[in-house]
Design a protein around this motif. Structure first.
Motif, PDB file in Angstrom:
ATOM      1  N   ARG A 230     -17.071  10.928   6.436  1.00  0.00           N
ATOM      2  CA  ARG A 230     -15.902  10.707   7.284  1.00  0.00           C
ATOM      3  C   ARG A 230     -16.240  11.110   8.722  1.00  0.00           C
ATOM      4  O   ARG A 230     -15.939  10.414   9.684  1.00  0.00           O
ATOM      5  CB  ARG A 230     -14.743  11.546   6.734  1.00  0.00           C
ATOM      6  CG  ARG A 230     -13.487  11.504   7.532  1.00  0.00           C
ATOM      7  CD  ARG A 230     -12.589  10.404   7.014  1.00  0.00           C
ATOM      8  NE  ARG A 230     -11.434  10.232   7.886  1.00  0.00           N
ATOM      9  CZ  ARG A 230     -10.830   9.078   8.076  1.00  0.00           C
ATOM     10  NH1 ARG A 230     -11.263   7.999   7.456  1.00  0.00           N
ATOM     11  NH2 ARG A 230      -9.789   8.993   8.857  1.00  0.00           N
ATOM     12  N   LEU A 231     -16.883  12.254   8.829  1.00  0.00           N
ATOM     13  CA  LEU A 231     -17.213  12.825  10.131  1.00  0.00           C
ATOM     14  C   LEU A 231     -18.251  11.976  10.857  1.00  0.00           C
ATOM     15  O   LEU A 231     -18.106  11.654  12.034  1.00  0.00           O
ATOM     16  CB  LEU A 231     -17.765  14.232   9.896  1.00  0.00           C
ATOM     17  CG  LEU A 231     -17.563  15.241  11.005  1.00  0.00           C
ATOM     18  CD1 LEU A 231     -16.099  15.653  11.040  1.00  0.00           C
ATOM     19  CD2 LEU A 231     -18.436  16.461  10.740  1.00  0.00           C
ATOM     20  N   LEU A 232     -19.297  11.615  10.147  1.00  0.00           N
ATOM     21  CA  LEU A 232     -20.415  10.927  10.793  1.00  0.00           C
ATOM     22  C   LEU A 232     -20.164   9.433  10.958  1.00  0.00           C
ATOM     23  O   LEU A 232     -20.534   8.838  11.958  1.00  0.00           O
ATOM     24  CB  LEU A 232     -21.689  11.118   9.976  1.00  0.00           C
ATOM     25  CG  LEU A 232     -22.346  12.485  10.035  1.00  0.00           C
ATOM     26  CD1 LEU A 232     -23.604  12.490   9.182  1.00  0.00           C
ATOM     27  CD2 LEU A 232     -22.693  12.842  11.476  1.00  0.00           C
ATOM     28  N   PHE A 233     -19.554   8.812   9.964  1.00  0.00           N
ATOM     29  CA  PHE A 233     -19.474   7.354   9.974  1.00  0.00           C
ATOM     30  C   PHE A 233     -18.053   6.851   9.895  1.00  0.00           C
ATOM     31  O   PHE A 233     -17.835   5.682   9.639  1.00  0.00           O
ATOM     32  CB  PHE A 233     -20.291   6.787   8.804  1.00  0.00           C
ATOM     33  CG  PHE A 233     -21.715   7.231   8.815  1.00  0.00           C
ATOM     34  CD1 PHE A 233     -22.592   6.740   9.767  1.00  0.00           C
ATOM     35  CD2 PHE A 233     -22.165   8.162   7.900  1.00  0.00           C
ATOM     36  CE1 PHE A 233     -23.898   7.163   9.790  1.00  0.00           C
ATOM     37  CE2 PHE A 233     -23.476   8.576   7.920  1.00  0.00           C
ATOM     38  CZ  PHE A 233     -24.346   8.080   8.873  1.00  0.00           C
ATOM     39  N   ASP A 234     -17.092   7.744  10.086  1.00  0.00           N
ATOM     40  CA  ASP A 234     -15.706   7.332  10.038  1.00  0.00           C
ATOM     41  C   ASP A 234     -15.423   6.581   8.742  1.00  0.00           C
ATOM     42  O   ASP A 234     -14.849   5.490   8.732  1.00  0.00           O
ATOM     43  CB  ASP A 234     -15.393   6.447  11.255  1.00  0.00           C
ATOM     44  CG  ASP A 234     -13.894   6.210  11.375  1.00  0.00           C
ATOM     45  OD1 ASP A 234     -13.139   7.094  10.925  1.00  0.00           O
ATOM     46  OD2 ASP A 234     -13.507   5.137  11.884  1.00  0.00           O
ATOM     47  N   LEU A 235     -15.869   7.174   7.642  1.00  0.00           N
ATOM     48  CA  LEU A 235     -15.690   6.560   6.323  1.00  0.00           C
ATOM     49  C   LEU A 235     -14.247   6.159   6.120  1.00  0.00           C
ATOM     50  O   LEU A 235     -13.330   6.906   6.427  1.00  0.00           O
ATOM     51  CB  LEU A 235     -16.087   7.577   5.238  1.00  0.00           C
ATOM     52  CG  LEU A 235     -15.864   7.133   3.807  1.00  0.00           C
ATOM     53  CD1 LEU A 235     -16.951   6.171   3.386  1.00  0.00           C
ATOM     54  CD2 LEU A 235     -15.818   8.325   2.874  1.00  0.00           C
ATOM     55  N   ARG A 236     -14.072   4.954   5.607  1.00  0.00           N
ATOM     56  CA  ARG A 236     -12.726   4.480   5.346  1.00  0.00           C
ATOM     57  C   ARG A 236     -12.194   5.166   4.087  1.00  0.00           C
ATOM     58  O   ARG A 236     -12.834   5.142   3.046  1.00  0.00           O
ATOM     59  CB  ARG A 236     -12.823   2.976   5.123  1.00  0.00           C
ATOM     60  CG  ARG A 236     -11.547   2.346   4.709  1.00  0.00           C
ATOM     61  CD  ARG A 236     -11.659   0.893   5.028  1.00  0.00           C
ATOM     62  NE  ARG A 236     -11.431   0.090   3.858  1.00  0.00           N
ATOM     63  CZ  ARG A 236     -11.757  -1.205   3.800  1.00  0.00           C
ATOM     64  NH1 ARG A 236     -12.375  -1.759   4.814  1.00  0.00           N
ATOM     65  NH2 ARG A 236     -11.492  -1.901   2.728  1.00  0.00           N
ATOM     66  N   ILE A 237     -11.062   5.809   4.206  1.00  0.00           N
ATOM     67  CA  ILE A 237     -10.434   6.393   3.020  1.00  0.00           C
ATOM     68  C   ILE A 237      -9.028   5.845   2.919  1.00  0.00           C
ATOM     69  O   ILE A 237      -8.136   6.238   3.656  1.00  0.00           O
ATOM     70  CB  ILE A 237     -10.419   7.934   3.085  1.00  0.00           C
ATOM     71  CG1 ILE A 237     -11.853   8.457   3.168  1.00  0.00           C
ATOM     72  CG2 ILE A 237      -9.727   8.509   1.859  1.00  0.00           C
ATOM     73  CD1 ILE A 237     -11.954   9.928   3.431  1.00  0.00           C
ATOM     74  N   ASP A 238      -8.850   4.889   2.007  1.00  0.00           N
ATOM     75  CA  ASP A 238      -7.547   4.259   1.848  1.00  0.00           C
ATOM     76  C   ASP A 238      -6.756   4.893   0.724  1.00  0.00           C
ATOM     77  O   ASP A 238      -5.551   4.830   0.700  1.00  0.00           O
ATOM     78  CB  ASP A 238      -7.714   2.769   1.504  1.00  0.00           C
ATOM     79  CG  ASP A 238      -7.934   1.976   2.767  1.00  0.00           C
ATOM     80  OD1 ASP A 238      -7.734   2.565   3.852  1.00  0.00           O
ATOM     81  OD2 ASP A 238      -8.310   0.806   2.670  1.00  0.00           O
ATOM     82  N   GLY A 239      -7.499   5.478  -0.207  1.00  0.00           N
ATOM     83  CA  GLY A 239      -6.838   5.951  -1.416  1.00  0.00           C
ATOM     84  C   GLY A 239      -6.294   7.360  -1.248  1.00  0.00           C
ATOM     85  O   GLY A 239      -6.448   8.008  -0.227  1.00  0.00           O
ATOM     86  N   ASN A 240      -5.670   7.804  -2.326  1.00  0.00           N
ATOM     87  CA  ASN A 240      -5.136   9.143  -2.410  1.00  0.00           C
ATOM     88  C   ASN A 240      -6.273  10.065  -2.841  1.00  0.00           C
ATOM     89  O   ASN A 240      -6.916   9.844  -3.864  1.00  0.00           O
ATOM     90  CB  ASN A 240      -4.025   9.094  -3.462  1.00  0.00           C
ATOM     91  CG  ASN A 240      -3.411  10.438  -3.688  1.00  0.00           C
ATOM     92  OD1 ASN A 240      -4.038  11.459  -3.444  1.00  0.00           O
ATOM     93  ND2 ASN A 240      -2.183  10.423  -4.164  1.00  0.00           N
ATOM     94  N   LEU A 241      -6.529  11.112  -2.045  1.00  0.00           N
ATOM     95  CA  LEU A 241      -7.667  11.982  -2.342  1.00  0.00           C
ATOM     96  C   LEU A 241      -7.523  12.699  -3.676  1.00  0.00           C
ATOM     97  O   LEU A 241      -8.515  13.029  -4.318  1.00  0.00           O
ATOM     98  CB  LEU A 241      -7.863  12.994  -1.214  1.00  0.00           C
ATOM     99  CG  LEU A 241      -8.723  12.471  -0.055  1.00  0.00           C
ATOM    100  CD1 LEU A 241      -8.869  13.527   1.022  1.00  0.00           C
ATOM    101  CD2 LEU A 241     -10.111  12.049  -0.560  1.00  0.00           C
ATOM    102  N   ILE A 242      -6.285  12.933  -4.096  1.00  0.00           N
ATOM    103  CA  ILE A 242      -6.094  13.587  -5.399  1.00  0.00           C
ATOM    104  C   ILE A 242      -6.562  12.655  -6.512  1.00  0.00           C
ATOM    105  O   ILE A 242      -7.261  13.067  -7.440  1.00  0.00           O
ATOM    106  CB  ILE A 242      -4.620  13.997  -5.592  1.00  0.00           C
ATOM    107  CG1 ILE A 242      -4.323  15.136  -4.614  1.00  0.00           C
ATOM    108  CG2 ILE A 242      -4.356  14.444  -7.024  1.00  0.00           C
ATOM    109  CD1 ILE A 242      -2.873  15.524  -4.527  1.00  0.00           C
TER     110      ILE A 242
END
Lengths: 358, 323
Positions: A230-242
């Protein structure tokens, strides 16, 4: 509870002090992500596909003006090709012009990629604004452009978004399969299991302690990998982390139990490593960690269908970057649960306290 | 405590009920009978040794009593508990050192002792750990990892682990195998001290010096059977043999002449080393010297050696303990 808690604590201590384990569980996947992330970083221009630019005067003029704008990387083509390009993630938006109801009118359909919202929303609103201006500029007569929007889910992601969930699945497999199998085989070889058997501490609790500490490590592993990407490549996170973490636990459990099966079969450490590698290596390349397995030849597909890693990688990817939810992933969840159950049942039957009966 | 005093204590103890009573123990592996109807009684506060060559069945016997192996026949009672029906109850009151245990690599001596104490649900306080470390003299190594210890230190650590639950009986399986003489002597001190704290100790060994020096009673085991069991002194006294005469000889000599000498039980030459077992050292030696001068044979390093458990074993089995 005291014996169990002490055993779990001791497992944490041993893991933290085990440089090999730290390398394979954390450093190795991080290296993969950083390396591949920088190698395959895509550019971020907004791609617009234009179909039917020659429909009439209005469409010609709009297309010409869009092409002149620097913010957009325009291309023209057939409806089929452009929509395919959108699905493949090569376009953010595709405008399809068709004859309007009246001669000087054009109807435009805006197809946008709804699986990559950040990028396509920018493109969509920019194009919508532009088209509205065209309409406002028309002083008399019918509005030159009638437009509708049409969401399209692209199957393709940025490579890094595709890769990170795969690498996460891979590292869960490695620490489960290889980590657990080699630890238990060495415990057996060194006589540690027999030493435990000589105490009143039940084997079941010894195994539970090991599972609890491995699962904790899996969650930490996932946290580090996701955070870093996330920090380095701005990873896409669409889902719920839980949901993602629940999948992490399910996947870790599935491979831990396969690790138990290996540790029950393998006579010594070398055999355990060989067996774990023989199982994990084909999966690494055929289960869709590094490239989409749909691209593999058809005869390979059934083989990949029996690979637990494929279900973990798919589930992980859907939950992390495609905004899917656990119920959507029932097949992948079921595959993990089944693997865990079969593995545990098998290893309960096969478990041995010692290398040989001497 | 002197050894005479110790034996007096154990002679008294013999009159009370045994703390371990095993009878008719059998363990088979396929066609091979590893333990063949073994009967054992161990009494409170004694050091009981099982002496025998490798493969005699010592470890298997011990591990059946410890609840690590299921016997194929026989009964075992440990401190009044049926060890076959309730091995878990037995495990709580005994301490065990296995023949080959290396421990978790990444934990220190202190942490391992703390962990094992916790596994027994025993006292895990720092004072208790200090006490156990002092008992086996590992103060200087208490923060070292288990894999950084020497062989002797590792054995002392595993003895400390065998004591975490303050057991009534401590089982030591070949505690000094592979140690140098100095480390072996250190360990003998540790074991003797343990006995002084009121623990019953059962150990196996294939070193006859160890059995002779350390044990109050010794069971001699061979091919899965116990062939003799008594105090070392009585076992030796039961031999008609007095001593063994040893010398280095530089050429072949007529063994039949030597065997005909008065008092000789057996005579043999192995790798230029003459060994004559005799029940009358003086008569045999006189005769031997006469033969030597008659045939002009030089006897180097001539020495006599009092009978020991090695001779007891040889006498009982016709084989040497070391074979």
């Amino acid at each position: 509870m005291k014996p169990l808690l002490h055993m779990i604590l001791a497992n944490y201590r041993m893991t933290v002090r085990n440089r090999m384990a730290i390398f394979w569980n954390i450093a190795f996947p991080v290296i993969f992500i950083v390396l591949f992330g920088f190698l395959f970083t895509a550019d971020f221009t907004v791609g617009i596909g234009i179909v039917g630019a020659d429909t009439n005067e209005v469409s010609r003029s709009i297309a010409g003006q869009l092409e002149a704008l620097d913010a957009f990387d325009t291309s023209t083509g057939t409806r089929e090709d452009e929509l395919q390009a959108l699905e493949d993630g090569d376009r953010s938006i595709v405008i399809v012009f068709e004859e309007g109801a009246q001669p000087d009118q054009v109807s435009a359909t805006l197809y946008y990629d709804n699986s990559d919202p950040q990028q396509s929303q920018i493109a969509l609103s920019a194009v919508q604004q532009y088209l509205q201006q065209v309409n406002l500029a028309a002083v008399e007569g019918p509005l030159p452009v009638e437009f509708t929007t049409e969401p399209v889910a692209s199957t393709e992601l940025r490579y890094i978004d595709f890769l990170v969930p795969g690498i996460l699945a891979m590292s869960l497999m490695n620490s489960g399969l290889i980590g657990l199998a080699s630890a238990f085989v060495s415990y057996r070889e060194k006589g540690i299991l027999r030493r435990i058997k000589a105490t009143p501490f039940p084997l079941a609790q010894f195994i539970v302690a090991r599972i609890v500490s491995q699962l904790t490590i899996a969650v930490i592993q996932a946290g580090i990998l996701i955070g870093l990407a996330r920090l380095l490549f701005d990873l896409r996170i669409d889902g719920n982390l839980i949901n993602v973490m629940i999948m992490v636990l399910l996947g870790a459990m599935a491979f831990i139990s396969l690790g138990f099966v290996i540790s029950s079969f393998a006579k010594n450490q070398e055999a355990a490593d060989a067996l774990a590698n023989a199982i994990s290596f084909p999966m690494l390349f055929l289960a869709g960690v590094f490239f989409p397995i749909e691209a593999a030849p058809a005869w390979l597909q059934p083989i990949t269908r029996v690979m637990p890693l494929r279900y973990l990688a798919d589930g992980m990817r859907d939950l992390m970057v495609r905004g899917s939810t656990l119920p959507d992933e029932w097949l992948n969840v079921l595959a993990m649960l089944l693997t865990a159950a079969i593995g545990l049942l098998l290893s309960m039957r096969l478990f041995k306290w010692e290398s040989s009966t001497a | 405590m002197t050894s005479t005093a110790r034996r007096a204590v154990s002679a008294r103890a013999v009159e009370t009920a045994p703390i371990i009573r095993a009878s008719g123990l059998v363990k088979r592996y396929g066609d091979f009978t590893a333990v063949d109807h073994v009967d054992l009684d161990v009494y409170r506060d004694e050091i009981f040794g099982i002496l025998g060559p490798n493969g005699a069945g010592k470890t298997t016997t011990l591990e059946m009593i410890e609840g690590l192996r299921q016997p194929d026949g026989g009964t075992i009672e440990v401190a009044g508990i049926d060890a076959i029906q309730q091995p878990n109850l037995v495990k709580r009151i005994i301490g065990v050192q296995l023949q080959t245990t290396s421990l978790f690599d990444h934990l220190t001596v202190r942490e391992l002792i703390g962990l094992f104490a916790a596994l027994y649900n025993a006292d895990t306080s720092q004072q208790r750990i200090d006490e156990l470390i002092a008992l086996v003299s590992l103060e200087e190594k208490q923060d070292a990892r288990a894999n950084q210890l020497s062989g002797g230190q590792q054995q002392r650590l595993s003895i400390a682990l065998a004591l975490v639950n303050d057991p009534q009986i401590v089982f030591l399986d070949e505690p000094t195998t592979g140690l140098d003489p100095q480390a072996r002597r250190n360990l003998w001190d540790v074991i003797s001290n343990l006995r002084a704290t009121g623990k019953t100790i059962v150990l196996t060994t294939h070193y006859m010096e160890e059995a002779q020096t350390l044990c109050d009673r010794v069971a001699i085991m061979d091919s899965g059977r116990i062939i003799a069991c008594d105090t070392p002194l009585k076992l030796i006294q039961a031999l008609e043999q007095d001593a063994t005469i040893r010398a280095r000889v530089d050429r072949d000599l007529d063994l039949s002449a030597i065997r005909a000498l008065p008092g000789v039980l057996s005579a043999e030459v192995i790798e230029e080393q003459l060994a004559v077992r005799s029940r009358d050292v003086q008569a045999t030696l006189t005769g031997l010297l006469a033969i030597a001068s008659e045939y002009d044979i030089r006897l180097d390093n001539l020495a006599t050696e009092s009978a020991n458990l090695e001779d007891v074993f040889l006498n009982l089995t016709g084989r040497s303990l070391r074979e």
